[in-house]
Design a protein around this motif. Structure first.
Motif, PDB file in Angstrom:
ATOM      1  N   GLY A 128       0.799  -1.217   0.000  1.00 44.97           N
ATOM      2  CA  GLY A 128       0.000   0.000   0.000  1.00 44.97           C
ATOM      3  C   GLY A 128       0.833   1.268   0.000  1.00 44.97           C
ATOM      4  N   ARG A 129       2.151   1.129  -0.036  1.00 41.48           N
ATOM      5  CA  ARG A 129       3.036   2.299   0.030  1.00 41.48           C
ATOM      6  C   ARG A 129       3.331   2.869  -1.359  1.00 41.48           C
ATOM      7  NH1 ARG A 129       6.035  -1.111   3.791  1.00 41.48           N
ATOM      8  NH2 ARG A 129       5.349  -0.539   5.870  1.00 41.48           N
ATOM      9  N   ALA A 130       3.500   4.183  -1.393  1.00 43.11           N
ATOM     10  CA  ALA A 130       3.929   4.850  -2.618  1.00 43.11           C
ATOM     11  C   ALA A 130       5.366   4.436  -2.918  1.00 43.11           C
ATOM     12  CB  ALA A 130       3.831   6.368  -2.454  1.00 43.11           C
ATOM     13  N   LEU A 131       5.658   4.223  -4.176  1.00 45.30           N
ATOM     14  CA  LEU A 131       6.994   3.802  -4.595  1.00 45.30           C
ATOM     15  C   LEU A 131       7.767   4.974  -5.187  1.00 45.30           C
ATOM     16  CD1 LEU A 131       5.984   0.406  -6.257  1.00 45.30           C
ATOM     17  CD2 LEU A 131       6.869   0.786  -3.945  1.00 45.30           C
ATOM     18  N   GLY A 132       9.067   4.814  -5.295  1.00 43.65           N
ATOM     19  CA  GLY A 132       9.901   5.871  -5.847  1.00 43.65           C
ATOM     20  C   GLY A 132      10.085   7.001  -4.844  1.00 43.65           C
ATOM     21  N   ALA A 133      10.117   8.232  -5.348  1.00 42.81           N
ATOM     22  CA  ALA A 133      10.370   9.392  -4.500  1.00 42.81           C
ATOM     23  C   ALA A 133       9.125   9.847  -3.733  1.00 42.81           C
ATOM     24  CB  ALA A 133      10.895  10.543  -5.346  1.00 42.81           C
ATOM     25  N   ASP A 134       7.950   9.336  -4.116  1.00 43.56           N
ATOM     26  CA  ASP A 134       6.709   9.759  -3.470  1.00 43.56           C
ATOM     27  C   ASP A 134       6.556   9.113  -2.100  1.00 43.56           C
ATOM     28  OD1 ASP A 134       5.978  11.286  -5.721  1.00 43.56           O
ATOM     29  OD2 ASP A 134       5.220   9.492  -6.718  1.00 43.56           O
ATOM     30  N   GLU A 135       5.836   9.783  -1.217  1.00 46.56           N
ATOM     31  CA  GLU A 135       5.623   9.274   0.134  1.00 46.56           C
ATOM     32  C   GLU A 135       4.145   9.247   0.458  1.00 46.56           C
ATOM     33  OE1 GLU A 135       7.902  11.287   3.077  1.00 46.56           O
ATOM     34  OE2 GLU A 135       9.779  11.042   1.987  1.00 46.56           O
ATOM     35  N   GLY A 136       3.741   8.230   1.190  1.00 48.68           N
ATOM     36  CA  GLY A 136       2.350   8.058   1.585  1.00 48.68           C
ATOM     37  C   GLY A 136       1.966   6.600   1.426  1.00 48.68           C
ATOM     38  N   GLU A 137       0.812   6.255   1.967  1.00 49.24           N
ATOM     39  CA  GLU A 137       0.357   4.874   1.839  1.00 49.24           C
ATOM     40  C   GLU A 137      -1.136   4.781   2.051  1.00 49.24           C
ATOM     41  OE1 GLU A 137       1.317   2.135   5.292  1.00 49.24           O
ATOM     42  OE2 GLU A 137       2.674   3.798   5.692  1.00 49.24           O
TER      43      GLU A 137
END
Length: 110
Positions: A75-84
């Motif tokens: 459920g986590r954002a991948l790459g440089a993005d943050e959040g889930e």
């Protein structure tokens, strides 16, 4: 856990999704090219885009609004993005799909 039936594997196209409405909100249920099934909240952590309308690739989905890539496993954002977003336990029994209702209730109470 309290498992509720949500349909058949064949209801979801390969590399596609189906949206299930629950009292705690919409859940996106995804089917990968390998017939693996995942369930996560149907809103991107970035701007709330409908993940069920995104593009499934591997074990991730790309949000249709701003191209954030979300892991279907975590459920986590991948790459440089943050959040889930929350992941929901899903079970495939001979082509019938079930999600764990209790996990939705517990998460809603947090």
């Amino acid at each position: 856990m309290n498992w509720i039936e949500i349909g058949e594997l064949s209801d979801i196209p390969l590399r596609g999704a189906r949206c299930v409405k629950t009292p705690q909100g919409k859940i996106a249920v995804f089917r990968t090219a390998e017939n693996d099934v995942f369930a996560i909240e149907d809103h991107c952590p970035h701007r709330g885009g409908p993940l069920s309308q995104g593009i499934v690739h591997g074990r991730a989905v790309t949000c249709p609004l701003h191209n954030w890539v979300i892991s279907l496993e975590t459920g986590r954002a991948l790459g440089a993005d943050e959040g889930e977003v929350r992941t929901i336990p899903v079970r495939n029994e001979d082509g019938k799909l079930f999600i764990a209702l209790e996990s939705l209730m517990l998460a809603a109470a947090e």
